[in-house]
Design a protein around this motif. Structure first.
Motif, PDB file in Angstrom:
ATOM      1  N   PHE A 117     -14.375   7.933   9.888  1.00 16.43           N
ATOM      2  CA  PHE A 117     -15.073   6.685   9.389  1.00 16.43           C
ATOM      3  C   PHE A 117     -15.026   6.610   7.946  1.00 16.43           C
ATOM      4  O   PHE A 117     -14.601   5.364   7.420  1.00 16.43           O
ATOM      5  CB  PHE A 117     -16.320   6.789   9.749  1.00 16.43           C
ATOM      6  N   LEU A 118     -14.821   7.666   7.200  1.00 16.89           N
ATOM      7  CA  LEU A 118     -14.577   7.677   5.636  1.00 16.89           C
ATOM      8  C   LEU A 118     -12.943   7.142   5.362  1.00 16.89           C
ATOM      9  O   LEU A 118     -13.000   6.327   4.425  1.00 16.89           O
ATOM     10  CB  LEU A 118     -14.838   8.921   4.968  1.00 16.89           C
ATOM     11  N   GLY A 119     -12.035   7.554   6.381  1.00 10.29           N
ATOM     12  CA  GLY A 119     -11.029   7.452   6.106  1.00 10.29           C
ATOM     13  C   GLY A 119     -10.657   5.771   6.262  1.00 10.29           C
ATOM     14  O   GLY A 119     -10.098   4.783   5.571  1.00 10.29           O
ATOM     15  N   PHE A 120     -11.666   5.210   7.428  1.00 10.79           N
ATOM     16  CA  PHE A 120     -11.456   3.852   7.699  1.00 10.79           C
ATOM     17  C   PHE A 120     -11.656   2.908   6.654  1.00 10.79           C
ATOM     18  O   PHE A 120     -11.167   1.960   6.042  1.00 10.79           O
ATOM     19  CB  PHE A 120     -12.119   3.311   8.897  1.00 10.79           C
ATOM     20  N   LEU A 121     -13.063   3.479   5.796  1.00  9.97           N
ATOM     21  CA  LEU A 121     -13.610   2.655   4.677  1.00  9.97           C
ATOM     22  C   LEU A 121     -12.654   2.668   3.494  1.00  9.97           C
ATOM     23  O   LEU A 121     -12.266   1.543   2.756  1.00  9.97           O
ATOM     24  CB  LEU A 121     -14.811   3.307   4.407  1.00  9.97           C
ATOM     25  N   ALA A 122     -12.066   3.831   3.169  1.00 14.64           N
ATOM     26  CA  ALA A 122     -11.021   3.787   2.102  1.00 14.64           C
ATOM     27  C   ALA A 122      -9.924   2.948   2.425  1.00 14.64           C
ATOM     28  O   ALA A 122      -9.402   2.106   1.483  1.00 14.64           O
ATOM     29  CB  ALA A 122     -10.507   5.405   1.965  1.00 14.64           C
ATOM     30  N   ALA A 123      -9.242   3.095   3.637  1.00 13.40           N
ATOM     31  CA  ALA A 123      -8.117   2.160   3.948  1.00 13.40           C
ATOM     32  C   ALA A 123      -8.350   0.610   4.050  1.00 13.40           C
ATOM     33  O   ALA A 123      -7.669  -0.269   3.598  1.00 13.40           O
ATOM     34  CB  ALA A 123      -7.476   2.553   5.177  1.00 13.40           C
ATOM     35  N   ALA A 124      -9.621   0.262   4.456  1.00  6.58           N
ATOM     36  CA  ALA A 124     -10.123  -1.014   4.586  1.00  6.58           C
ATOM     37  C   ALA A 124     -10.219  -1.676   3.259  1.00  6.58           C
ATOM     38  O   ALA A 124     -10.088  -3.128   3.168  1.00  6.58           O
ATOM     39  CB  ALA A 124     -11.451  -1.208   5.323  1.00  6.58           C
ATOM     40  N   PHE A 125     -10.522  -0.886   2.336  1.00  8.32           N
ATOM     41  CA  PHE A 125     -10.815  -1.600   0.936  1.00  8.32           C
ATOM     42  C   PHE A 125      -9.809  -1.458  -0.117  1.00  8.32           C
ATOM     43  O   PHE A 125      -9.588  -2.006  -1.193  1.00  8.32           O
ATOM     44  CB  PHE A 125     -12.047  -0.832   0.381  1.00  8.32           C
ATOM     45  N   PHE A 126      -8.675  -0.820   0.366  1.00 11.25           N
ATOM     46  CA  PHE A 126      -7.494  -0.567  -0.635  1.00 11.25           C
ATOM     47  C   PHE A 126      -6.526  -1.645  -0.012  1.00 11.25           C
ATOM     48  O   PHE A 126      -6.005  -1.919   0.892  1.00 11.25           O
ATOM     49  CB  PHE A 126      -6.795   0.679  -0.248  1.00 11.25           C
ATOM     50  N   PRO A 127      -6.011  -2.767  -1.006  1.00 10.64           N
ATOM     51  CA  PRO A 127      -5.423  -3.776  -0.859  1.00 10.64           C
ATOM     52  C   PRO A 127      -3.787  -3.440  -0.104  1.00 10.64           C
ATOM     53  O   PRO A 127      -3.251  -2.504  -0.637  1.00 10.64           O
ATOM     54  CB  PRO A 127      -5.028  -4.452  -2.061  1.00 10.64           C
ATOM     55  N   TYR A 128      -3.727  -4.033   0.950  1.00 17.50           N
ATOM     56  CA  TYR A 128      -2.361  -3.511   1.588  1.00 17.50           C
ATOM     57  C   TYR A 128      -1.121  -3.686   1.074  1.00 17.50           C
ATOM     58  O   TYR A 128      -0.086  -3.133   1.061  1.00 17.50           O
ATOM     59  CB  TYR A 128      -2.206  -4.198   2.745  1.00 17.50           C
ATOM     60  N   LYS A 129      -1.061  -4.734   0.006  1.00 18.83           N
ATOM     61  CA  LYS A 129       0.195  -4.975  -1.000  1.00 18.83           C
ATOM     62  C   LYS A 129       0.663  -3.808  -1.880  1.00 18.83           C
ATOM     63  O   LYS A 129       1.833  -3.598  -1.988  1.00 18.83           O
ATOM     64  CB  LYS A 129      -0.088  -6.066  -1.643  1.00 18.83           C
ATOM     65  N   HIS A 130      -0.399  -3.015  -2.007  1.00 21.31           N
ATOM     66  CA  HIS A 130      -0.113  -1.831  -2.801  1.00 21.31           C
ATOM     67  C   HIS A 130       0.978  -0.834  -2.080  1.00 21.31           C
ATOM     68  O   HIS A 130       1.582   0.115  -2.694  1.00 21.31           O
ATOM     69  CB  HIS A 130      -1.266  -1.131  -3.185  1.00 21.31           C
ATOM     70  N   TYR A 131       1.001  -0.796  -0.797  1.00 22.24           N
ATOM     71  CA  TYR A 131       2.009  -0.024   0.143  1.00 22.24           C
ATOM     72  C   TYR A 131       3.174  -0.128  -0.239  1.00 22.24           C
ATOM     73  O   TYR A 131       4.255   0.474   0.247  1.00 22.24           O
ATOM     74  CB  TYR A 131       1.662   0.032   1.510  1.00 22.24           C
ATOM     75  N   ALA A 132       3.754  -1.536  -0.828  1.00 21.10           N
ATOM     76  CA  ALA A 132       5.102  -1.849  -1.128  1.00 21.10           C
ATOM     77  C   ALA A 132       5.576  -1.181  -2.439  1.00 21.10           C
ATOM     78  O   ALA A 132       6.748  -1.207  -2.794  1.00 21.10           O
ATOM     79  CB  ALA A 132       5.352  -3.435  -1.181  1.00 21.10           C
ATOM     80  N   ASN A 133       4.357  -0.664  -3.096  1.00 20.46           N
ATOM     81  CA  ASN A 133       4.673   0.189  -4.455  1.00 20.46           C
ATOM     82  C   ASN A 133       5.656   1.258  -4.463  1.00 20.46           C
ATOM     83  O   ASN A 133       5.382   2.104  -3.446  1.00 20.46           O
ATOM     84  CB  ASN A 133       3.424   0.576  -5.422  1.00 20.46           C
TER      85      ASN A 133
END
Length: 393
Positions: free
Chosen positions: A62-78
Motif C-alpha cells: 500500500f505504501l508502494g502504491f501511494l508512492a507510485a500513484a503520486f509520482f508523475p509518470y513522465k519522469h520514467y522517461a528520464n
C-alpha cells in the motif's frame, strides 16, 4: 504542490483503486482459509502464519502504491531514472545467480533473501522494469526520430537489454515469467505507434535472438525437457497417469473444482487444502476458491481482474501521450497474461508454470510489484483525465 494534490484528488481513479483493494482483501481472506493446514503441519506455526505475513506484505504494498500513484509518470522517461532502474535489475540478477535459492525445492533458482524483508523474486521486478524501460526507450526514440520509420537496428539497446532479461529469467528457470515478459514486450511495442510491418520486423529480430537463447539453454543446461519441465508436460497431456508424481497438483485441483460445484462447499470447508493440494495458498489458490465459494468466487476474481485489464487498455486507447499509452498497455497485458497462465495451469488448459494469481495468491514480491504497477496506472489515469478536460475546455 497544494494545487497538484487538489487536482490529483479530483481526478483520482477511485474505481481502479477500490477494485485492487477489494481483490487484495479477498485474497487475504482466501490465503487465511487455504493456508491453515500448511502453517500448522509444515511450518509448525500458528494457523494465521501466512495470513499475518501477507498483512505485512499488503502494508508495504500500500505504501508502494501511494508512492507510485503520486509520482508523475513522465519522469520514467528520464535518463537517470532509466539508469537507476537498470542498475537495480543488474544487482538483483547478479544476486540471484550468486546466492539465489529455490532450485532444491521447486526446480527454479528464483529467490534471494533480503535481510529484514524475507524472500524476493527478481523476475517479478523484471516485468515492471521491461514495461517502464521499453516505454521510455520508444518514447525517447519517438521524440528524436519518426516512429513510422523506426527500424529494429535503431533501438539496439532496448532489444539487447530485453534479451539479457529474458535469458536471465530463463536460466533461473522461470519459464512462466519468460512468457509474460514476451507478452509485455509485444504489448508495449504495439502501443508505441510503429507501423504493422515494422512491428513484425522488430519481433523477427527478437525471435531470432530468442531461438539463440533456447540454443544456449540446451547447450549449457542440458535437455530442456528434463526434470520438472518434462514431467509437467507429461502430466498436462494426461495428469491421471501421473497422479502420484507430476500430475498430483493438477489432479487434486480437478478434485477441488469438481467438489465445489456451482455453490461451493462454504468458506473454510475445502477438503483439498488438508494436505492433498501442495501450496494451496500460492499457485493453486483459485482451486480452493472454486471449491469453497463455487461460481461466486470465480465471478469475484475474474470480474476484478477483468476490470483492471479493461481499465488499463481503456486508458491506453484514450490517451494521446505515447508514453502513457505504452505504460498502460504494458501493465494491462501483465495482469492479463499472468492471470491466464495461472488459471490455465489450475484448470489444465496449459501446462503448469508456477505463476501466481495477481492480487490473490500469497507472496510479498508479487503483491508489492503489482501494487507499484497499479499506482503508476492510477497516476497515468489521472494525467489522462486532466489532459482530456483541458482539451474540452
Amino acid at each position: 504542490m497544494k494545487q497538484y494534490l487538489k487536482r490529483y484528488a479530483q481526478n483520482f481513479d477511485y474505481p481502479l483503486f477500490f477494485t485492487v483493494l477489494l481483490l487484495s482483501l479477498f485474497g487475504l481472506v482466501m490465503i487465511y482459509s487455504s493456508s491453515i493446514m500448511v502453517a500448522i503441519v509444515r511450518e509448525e506455526q500458528a494457523p494465521d502464519y501466512f495470513y499475518q505475513k501477507q498483512v505485512t506484505n499488503l502494508t508495504v504494498a500500500f505504501l508502494g502504491f501511494l508512492a507510485a500513484a503520486f509520482f508523475p509518470y513522465k519522469h520514467y522517461a528520464n535518463k537517470n531514472i532509466m539508469l537507476l532502474l537498470t542498475i537495480v535489475l543488474v544487482v538483483l540478477f547478479t544476486w540471484v545467480k550468486v546466492a539465489g535459492h529455490g532450485a532444491e525445492d521447486v526446480g527454479s533458482q528464483s529467490w534471494i533473501k533480503v535481510p529484514g524483508l524475507g524472500n524476493f523474486q527478481p523476475s517479478e521486478y523484471s516485468k515492471l522494469f521491461i514495461i517502464l524501460y521499453f516505454a521510455a526507450a520508444f518514447y525517447r526514440k519517438g521524440q528524436k526520430y519518426t516512429l513510422e520509420k523506426l527500424q529494429p537496428t535503431e533501438i539496439f539497446y532496448p532489444i539487447f537489454l530485453w534479451i539479457l532479461v529474458v535469458a536471465g529469467v530463463a536460466f533461473e528457470t522461470d519459464l512462466g515469467a519468460v512468457i509474460i515478459l514476451c507478452g509485455i514486450a509485444m504489448s508495449v511495442v504495439a502501443a508505441s505507434g510503429i507501423p504493422f510491418k515494422t512491428f513484425w520486423k522488430f519481433f523477427g529480430v527478437l525471435g531470432a535472438f530468442g531461438t539463440a537463447i533456447l540454443g544456449m539453454l540446451w547447450l549449457f543446461k542440458g535437455n530442456l525437457l528434463s526434470g520438472n519441465r518434462k514431467g509437467r508436460i507429461q502430466s498436462y497431456i494426461n495428469p491421471f497417469d501421473y497422479e502420484d508424481g507430476f500430475g498430483h497438483q493438477v489432479v487434486n485441483s480437478y478434485y477441488a473444482i469438481g467438489g465445489g460445484g456451482l455453490e461451493g462447499r462454504g468458506l473454510g470447508q475445502s477438503i483439498q487444502k488438508l494436505g492433498y493440494l501442495p501450496e494451496p495458498q500460492t499457485d493453486f489458490i483459485m482451486a480452493i476458491i472454486m471449491e469453497e465459494l463455487g461460481i461466486w468466487g470465480v465471478l469475484i476474481v475474474l470480474g476484478g481482474l477483468g476490470f483492471i485489464v479493461y481499465k488499463g487498455f481503456s486508458i491506453a486507447l484514450r490517451t494521446k501521450d505515447p508514453l502513457a499509452r505504452m505504460i498502460a498497455a504494458g501493465i494491462a497485458s501483465w495482469i492479463a497474461w499472468q492471470s491466464f497462465i495461472n488459471l490455465g495451469g489450475v484448470t489444465g488448459i496449459i501446462p503448469l508454470t508456477g505463476v501466481t494469481l495477481p492480487f490473490i495468491s500469497y507472496g510479498g514480491t508479487s503483491i508489492i510489484l503489482l501494487s507499484l504497477a497499479m499506482g503508476i496506472l492510477v497516476n497515468v489515469s489521472m494525467f489522462e483525465k486532466v489532459a482530456r478536460k483541458n482539451s474540452q475546455s
